[in-house]
Write an enzyme that holds these catalytic residues in place. Structure first.
Site, mmCIF file in Angstrom:
data_model
loop_
_atom_site.group_PDB
_atom_site.id
_atom_site.type_symbol
_atom_site.label_atom_id
_atom_site.label_comp_id
_atom_site.label_asym_id
_atom_site.label_seq_id
_atom_site.Cartn_x
_atom_site.Cartn_y
_atom_site.Cartn_z
ATOM 1 N N LYS A 333 32.376 9.828 35.509
ATOM 2 C CA LYS A 333 31.108 9.968 34.792
ATOM 3 C C LYS A 333 30.934 8.911 33.709
ATOM 4 O O LYS A 333 31.889 8.268 33.287
ATOM 5 C CB LYS A 333 30.975 11.396 34.251
ATOM 6 C CG LYS A 333 30.597 12.363 35.384
ATOM 7 C CD LYS A 333 30.338 13.767 34.930
ATOM 8 C CE LYS A 333 29.979 14.638 36.154
ATOM 9 N NZ LYS A 333 30.039 16.056 35.873
ATOM 10 N N ARG A 367 37.388 19.115 39.167
ATOM 11 C CA ARG A 367 36.506 18.673 40.250
ATOM 12 C C ARG A 367 36.473 17.150 40.231
ATOM 13 O O ARG A 367 35.930 16.545 39.306
ATOM 14 C CB ARG A 367 35.109 19.269 40.014
ATOM 15 C CG ARG A 367 34.083 18.938 41.072
ATOM 16 C CD ARG A 367 32.725 19.552 40.707
ATOM 17 N NE ARG A 367 31.727 19.235 41.693
ATOM 18 C CZ ARG A 367 31.045 18.093 41.714
ATOM 19 N NH1 ARG A 367 31.245 17.172 40.804
ATOM 20 N NH2 ARG A 367 30.160 17.872 42.657
HETATM 21 N N1 HH2 Z 1 29.054 17.511 38.267
HETATM 22 C C1 HH2 Z 1 28.205 17.081 39.237
HETATM 23 C C2 HH2 Z 1 27.795 17.939 40.250
HETATM 24 N N2 HH2 Z 1 28.236 19.218 40.306
HETATM 25 N N3 HH2 Z 1 29.569 20.948 39.419
HETATM 26 C C3 HH2 Z 1 30.409 21.403 38.475
HETATM 27 N N4 HH2 Z 1 30.872 22.663 38.528
HETATM 28 N N5 HH2 Z 1 30.835 20.604 37.445
HETATM 29 C C4 HH2 Z 1 30.410 19.324 37.319
HETATM 30 O O1 HH2 Z 1 30.797 18.649 36.333
HETATM 31 C C5 HH2 Z 1 29.504 18.807 38.298
HETATM 32 C C6 HH2 Z 1 29.093 19.666 39.363
HETATM 33 C C7 HH2 Z 1 27.738 15.659 39.217
HETATM 34 O O2 HH2 Z 1 28.656 14.822 39.823
HETATM 35 P P1 HH2 Z 1 28.642 14.320 41.347
HETATM 36 O O3 HH2 Z 1 28.611 15.471 42.304
HETATM 37 O O4 HH2 Z 1 29.775 13.414 41.497
HETATM 38 O O5 HH2 Z 1 27.322 13.454 41.475
HETATM 39 P P2 HH2 Z 1 25.875 13.767 42.029
HETATM 40 O O6 HH2 Z 1 25.289 14.895 41.234
HETATM 41 O O7 HH2 Z 1 25.132 12.468 41.812
HETATM 42 O O8 HH2 Z 1 25.984 14.145 43.471
#
Ligand code: HH2
Length: 392
Positions: A333, A367
């Site tokens: 992030k 995660r």
């Molecule tokens: N962060 C993202 C999405 N889902 N769920 C939880 N529980 N905690 C988090 O910190 C979290 C999450 C965002 O990250 P990512 O899935 O890598 O990216 P994107 O939303 O662009 O798919």
């Protein structure tokens, strides 16, 4: 005479020193747990409750700080517990004593496992959750798992690297991302969930804010719902989770992904995140979701500046004290870029370091995109945490 400081995690250090000096192990642990330092913020308080609290707390040898409508009491868990005991020498007003007693009971509940729709996921050691975004536009892995075969290969690779849960998501929640409609999210997520659950046998969570996507994913083999809106986005989500007996991740955010950056304003971010998540947890329990099914997540990067994310990590104890396992999602992030100067494709070492920092403050679930790097770093953190009694 020599004087030696019991450094590090004081209760763990105290337990091992007591045991080394002949106190029976379980008694040493119980005695040491009472010595854990704790500071509690109580608000809002009316004048009478505040005066009663200050009187009782001061007589009990606790530190007390007060202001307009609030108080902080600080001391050991044992002394704070004494405050809440009914029928004590000078008991607190009933409402205060009950609230404090309930909070302290939760704070001492060690979450050893996470109940999902199909099993209990063990949490004694750090649990790595592999991220599988079946999206074209996620900020770091968008497009990578676009085909079903790529999703299954990706999940298998994460399993081999030590992932204990796979989190499948069909919507990017990065600020400004376009939202797929429900039919498109279903088309992306449901076949991937089915294929990953069958191929790996691991617990699969579905990262969605829509109850219909959650319901169909649960039918296809998912057993956990990871809802970045903490059940607030879709009024049917709580009932969907309850009816399936699913595990649930309640994540902290303000507003919607499209609006959240404008809402990153806090007086004291760690306590406000804990307070807002406690309210989400209370709503989930009131809807009939089992306490053992609930995991809390501070939502790193969601309605938070880089400084907010670091403050939340440093004070993760505010969240672990709510008595649920805590998940963190620092992976790649922006705040890690702000600390290291690295672009998004070079943030896996920083991610592993953030996981270790969170593990040492009590987080249980991590995660991440790069499972192997996090797993290795967390093995060291687990070993350090488990080493308190070494040599005794
Ligand atoms: N962060 C993202 C999405 N889902 N769920 C939880 N529980 N905690 C988090 O910190 C979290 C999450 C965002 O990250 P990512 O899935 O890598 O990216 P994107 O939303 O662009 O798919």
């Amino acid at each position: 005479m020599r004087v030696t400081a019991l450094a590090g995690d004081v209760p763990a250090a105290l337990a091992s020193v007591l045991a080394a000096h002949g106190v029976e192990a379980s008694r040493a642990e119980a005695l040491a747990a009472g010595g854990a330092p704790l500071a509690l913020l109580l608000e809002p308080l009316d004048d009478d409750d505040q005066a009663a609290l200050v009187g009782v707390a001061t007589r009990s040898g606790l530190d007390c700080h007060t202001g307009d409508g609030w108080a902080v009491v600080a001391g050991t868990l044992a002394r704070l517990g004494g405050l809440a005991r009914p029928g004590g020498a000078s008991p607190l007003p009933e409402r205060l004593g009950l609230a404090l007693g309930r909070f302290l009971m939760d704070a001492q509940e060690a979450p050893a496992g996470w109940r999902t729709a199909r099993r209990v996921v063990p949490l004694e050691r750090a649990c790595v959750v592999g991220i599988l975004n079946v999206t074209p536009d996620s900020f770091s892995d968008g497009g990578r798992y676009a085909s079903l075969a790529a999703a299954v290969d990706g999940a298998r690779a994460m399993q081999a690297a030590g992932a204990a849960v796979i989190d499948v998501g069909g919507e990017s929640t990065r600020p400004g991302a376009a939202r797929p409609d429900e039919a498109e999210e279903l088309r992306r997520v449901v076949p991937a969930v089915r294929a990953v659950a069958e191929a790996t046998g691991l617990p699969v969570s579905v990262d969605t804010r829509r109850s219909r996507v959650a319901a169909e994913a649960l039918e296809a083999g998912a057993e956990i719902v990871n809802d970045v809106s903490a059940l607030a986005h879709d009024p049917r989500m709580a009932e969907t989770v309850r009816a399936a007996g699913a595990g649930v991740v309640l994540m902290h955010m303000r507003g919607e992904p499209q609006t959240m950056d404008a809402l990153a304003s806090y007086r004291d971010v760690a306590s406000e995140v804990a307070e807002e998540l406690a309210a989400s947890r209370d709503r989930a329990l009131a809807a009939g979701i089992a306490r053992e099914a609930v995991v809390l997540d501070p939502g790193l990067g969601f309605a938070k500046t880089p400084e907010h994310n670091l403050a939340v990590l440093e004070r993760l104890g505010s969240l672990t004290a709510l008595g649920h396992p805590v998940m963190v999602g620092p992976s790649r992030k922006r705040f890690l870029g702000a600390v290291t100067g690295r672009p998004v494709d070079q943030r896996d070492a920083a991610t592993a370091a953030a996981c270790v920092a969170a593990r040492l403050r009590g987080a249980r679930l991590f995660r991440v995109h790069d499972v192997a790097a996090a797993r290795e770093a967390l093995a060291v953190a687990d070993a350090v945490l488990g080493a308190a009694g070494a040599g005794s």
